[in-house]
Design a protein around this motif. Structure first.
Motif, mmCIF file in Angstrom:
data_model
loop_
_atom_site.group_PDB
_atom_site.id
_atom_site.type_symbol
_atom_site.label_atom_id
_atom_site.label_comp_id
_atom_site.label_asym_id
_atom_site.label_seq_id
_atom_site.Cartn_x
_atom_site.Cartn_y
_atom_site.Cartn_z
ATOM 1 N N ARG A 153 0.831 -1.210 0.000
ATOM 2 C CA ARG A 153 0.000 0.000 0.000
ATOM 3 C C ARG A 153 0.866 1.261 0.000
ATOM 4 O O ARG A 153 0.589 2.226 -0.731
ATOM 5 C CB ARG A 153 -0.912 -0.012 1.225
ATOM 6 N N GLU A 154 1.911 1.260 0.820
ATOM 7 C CA GLU A 154 2.770 2.440 0.883
ATOM 8 C C GLU A 154 3.504 2.648 -0.448
ATOM 9 O O GLU A 154 3.640 3.772 -0.932
ATOM 10 C CB GLU A 154 3.789 2.271 2.017
ATOM 11 N N ARG A 157 1.022 3.952 -2.947
ATOM 12 C CA ARG A 157 0.733 5.367 -2.686
ATOM 13 C C ARG A 157 1.865 6.249 -3.231
ATOM 14 O O ARG A 157 1.614 7.299 -3.831
ATOM 15 C CB ARG A 157 0.560 5.575 -1.182
ATOM 16 N N ASP A 160 1.608 6.360 -6.987
ATOM 17 C CA ASP A 160 0.487 7.217 -7.407
ATOM 18 C C ASP A 160 0.867 8.689 -7.312
ATOM 19 O O ASP A 160 0.499 9.502 -8.168
ATOM 20 C CB ASP A 160 -0.738 6.932 -6.531
ATOM 21 N N GLU A 161 1.612 9.066 -6.237
ATOM 22 C CA GLU A 161 2.025 10.459 -6.096
ATOM 23 C C GLU A 161 2.978 10.859 -7.231
ATOM 24 O O GLU A 161 2.864 11.953 -7.794
ATOM 25 C CB GLU A 161 2.716 10.661 -4.742
#
Length: 624
Positions: A153-154, A157, A160-161
């Protein structure tokens, strides 16, 4: 000396026009430079996004291989896991660093995500090692602990950023590109108006100004032609880029095929090397080594058939089957392929008719459709496989060209996924067409399914609506012959020959020639050998008792069709069996009896049946 007013006005108008043209040319070059710079940055942003997508796909691929190995302990999943993917991930990270070296924000993001990726790979390596050392429960406990999920997940994320930042840069640079293009159009528009105005002034003042106007118009025409030329070159570059993308997809496919082929050849070569050593020493059981070599060769042949499916030219091995039995046998594979979030339902009709087709190719087609359905349901759903008997009437045949009236087996694969737009459905069977992002697919799966169905005299159709799902319906003709008439189990007794039956084996490959002749003698025949067409003619002259010519199709000095004409001219009762590694469809139009063609590679059983079939068949008319 003071010029007359008319001449002075003409000179001023010419100088004015030249100044306008010069200014416009400088402005055009300046604006075109801005446009090229903006276009370059747009391509740079796309390269960064492609690298991010590739890196994300590699991480997901490694996780899929890890879970598959932990769940099944099948070592084939290790090919997708740590050892294979880790070096590729490091290379992608280095490439990504180079691409964003000018962006401190993206460099900071990379340094933040790099420890997460390394931690995930180390956790993956640890779990795989636990399974390899016989502690699968420890790996499962670690998997269920959720630590890896938090890392994923990290990492997602962070990706995605970075992707959002690139999207922002892309929009900014795309806008700069459009602004530069608009400015260039304005400059050319101003150039046209200015030259037109100066030309009108020249017409009103003097004949000399008319000459200057014509010169300015010629310059404008040359500038316009240059712009058209540059636009044409850009179109060519875009076409080359699309072709490069297709070649990249083919490169990915070829790399995968080469990997599988090398594995199969490694099994064959290793088995034969060990067998040679054991034969010299006279020790050991040879059956396992021979079986491994045969299995590797069989897998290689199946891989070639799947590759030829794209052009609908793969040599199929049709047999009478019941599709219900095949679907039941694949249920577990389909469940593992689609994952736990997708529910598999099968609705199999009672009393389903039999059909005649290649069971292996149907399994591949069903697996391809299941994978496409899975990708269309990222949040889960239902995969529904249905079979039923269907009778096609004239109305349906008229609405679907290529479908003959009659009785068919209908196999449908439906999902409750996102569905497809009509324009996507229209191109779904085109090779290399895909709506999946980079790294998710090459657009060859449905093309292969379509080729197999059409080659099996079937029909395939897609029904889909956005938001409602997709249903792929496949029709296969009902088999109306005698059950089992085309079935030849590998363990069946070989049809043998006698020493009175003489075969002439012709092949330009010395190894293939020796092995084929040895196979003929193993089956009880007398075998003569020839390394080419001209040598075969000499053997025929010396041995009038030859009953069957077994010849390769493609040979350098005289091909199989030419040899057949020369041989039958001398021996009208001579029968012919062809051997080739090419698809049968490529032999059409070469005056070759396609039903008497044996496709390489072939087993001893296949060779025995083919030879016996040709020897026992009557001669079909003149062949000259």
């Amino acid at each position: 000396m003071k010029l007359p007013h008319r001449q002075r006005a003409a000179l001023l108008s010419v100088l004015f026009a030249m100044a306008i043209v010069g200014f416009a040319a400088v402005a055009a070059m300046h604006t075109e430079g801005h446009k090229r710079d903006a276009s370059m940055w747009v391509r740079h942003t796309m390269a960064v996004k492609n690298c991010l997508n590739s890196l994300s796909a590699l991480v997901r691929r490694a996780e899929s291989g890890e879970r598959g190995f932990i769940a099944t302990q099948d070592r084939r999943f290790l090919e997708l896991s740590y050892e294979t993917v880790a070096p590729q991930i490091e290379r992608e990270i280095d490439d990504l660093r180079d691409l964003v070296a000018d962006n401190s924000k993206q460099l900071t993001a990379i340094e933040r995500v790099l420890p997460l990726i390394h931690e995930r790979l180390e956790l993956m390596r640890s779990r795989i090692q636990s399974v390899v050392e016989g502690r699968p429960e420890e790996a499962l406990a670690s998997l269920k602990g959720g630590h890896g999920l938090e890392i994923v997940r990290e990492t997602t994320r962070a990706f995605d950023e970075m992707m959002s930042e690139e999207d922002r840069l892309y929009q900014q640079r795309e806008q700069a590109y459009l602004s530069a293009a608009e400015a260039l159009e304005i400059v050319f528009g101003f150039l046209f108006l200015a030259v037109a105005a100066s030309g009108l002034f020249v017409l009103l003042t003097s004949e000399r100004q008319l000459i200057a106007l014509e010169a300015a118009n010629e310059n404008l025409q040359r500038a316009y032609e240059e712009v058209v030329k540059q636009s044409s070159e850009r179109v060519k570059v875009e076409a080359q880029l699309r072709q490069a993308q297709k070649l990249e997809a083919m490169g990915q496919l070829t790399g995968g095929i080469a990997h599988d082929f090398n594995n199969m050849l490694a099994v064959i070569v290793s088995s034969l090397n060990i067998l040679r050593r054991k034969l010299k020493s006279g020790e050991g059981d040879f059956h396992m080594l021979i079986g491994a070599a045969e299995e590797g060769a069989d897998k290689a042949a199946r891989l070639v058939r799947r590759l030829l499916a794209f052009s609908r030219e793969q040599p199929l091995d049709p047999k009478v089957i019941n599709v219900n039995d095949l679907v039941r046998g694949m249920s577990d594979i389909l469940r593992r392929t689609t994952g736990s979030k997708i529910e598999l339902e099968t609705h199999l009709a009672e009393g389903l008719w039999e059909t005649c087709l290649d069971a292996h190719e149907l399994e591949n087609a069903l697996l391809n459709l299941a994978v496409n359905a899975r990708d269309a349901m990222p949040n889960g759903g239902r995969l529904i496989v249905t079979t039923e008997n269907a009778t096609i009437d004239e109305s349906y045949s008229a609405q679907n060209p290529g479908v003959q009236t009659g009785e068919y087996i209908n196999l449908s694969v439906a999902d409750t996924g996102e569905g497809m737009a009509p324009e996507v459905v229209a191109r779904a069977f085109d090779p290399f067409f895909t709506t999946k992002p980079m790294g998710k697919g090459t657009g060859l799966g449905l093309s292969q399914v379509h080729g197999f169905v059409r080659q099996s005299n079937g029909h395939i159709k897609i029904y889909s609506e956005r938001g409602l799902g997709t249903n792929v319906s496949i029709l296969f003709p009902r088999f109306l012959g005698a059950i089992g008439s085309n079935s030849h189990p590998d363990g069946a007794e070989l049809p043998l020959g006698t020493l009175d039956e003489v075969l002439l084996v012709v092949d330009d490959d010395p190894t293939a020639l020796k092995l084929t002749a040895l196979a003929a003698r193993e089956l009880g025949y007398t075998a003569e050998e020839a390394g080419g067409g001209y040598a075969a003619i000499e053997v025929l002259k010396a041995h009038p008792a030859i009953n069957l010519l077994v010849t390769d199709v493609v040979m350098p000095d005289m091909d199989g069709a030419q040899l057949t004409r020369e041989a039958v001219f001398r021996r009208h009762d001579l029968k012919v069996l062809y051997m080739t590694g090419f698809p049968r469809a490529m032999l059409l139009g070469q005056n070759i009896q396609v039903e008497n063609v044996l496709t390489k590679p072939f087993t001893l059983q296949q060779f025995a049946r083919a030879v016996r079939k040709v020897l026992d068949s009557p001669i079909k008319g003149p062949r000259r």
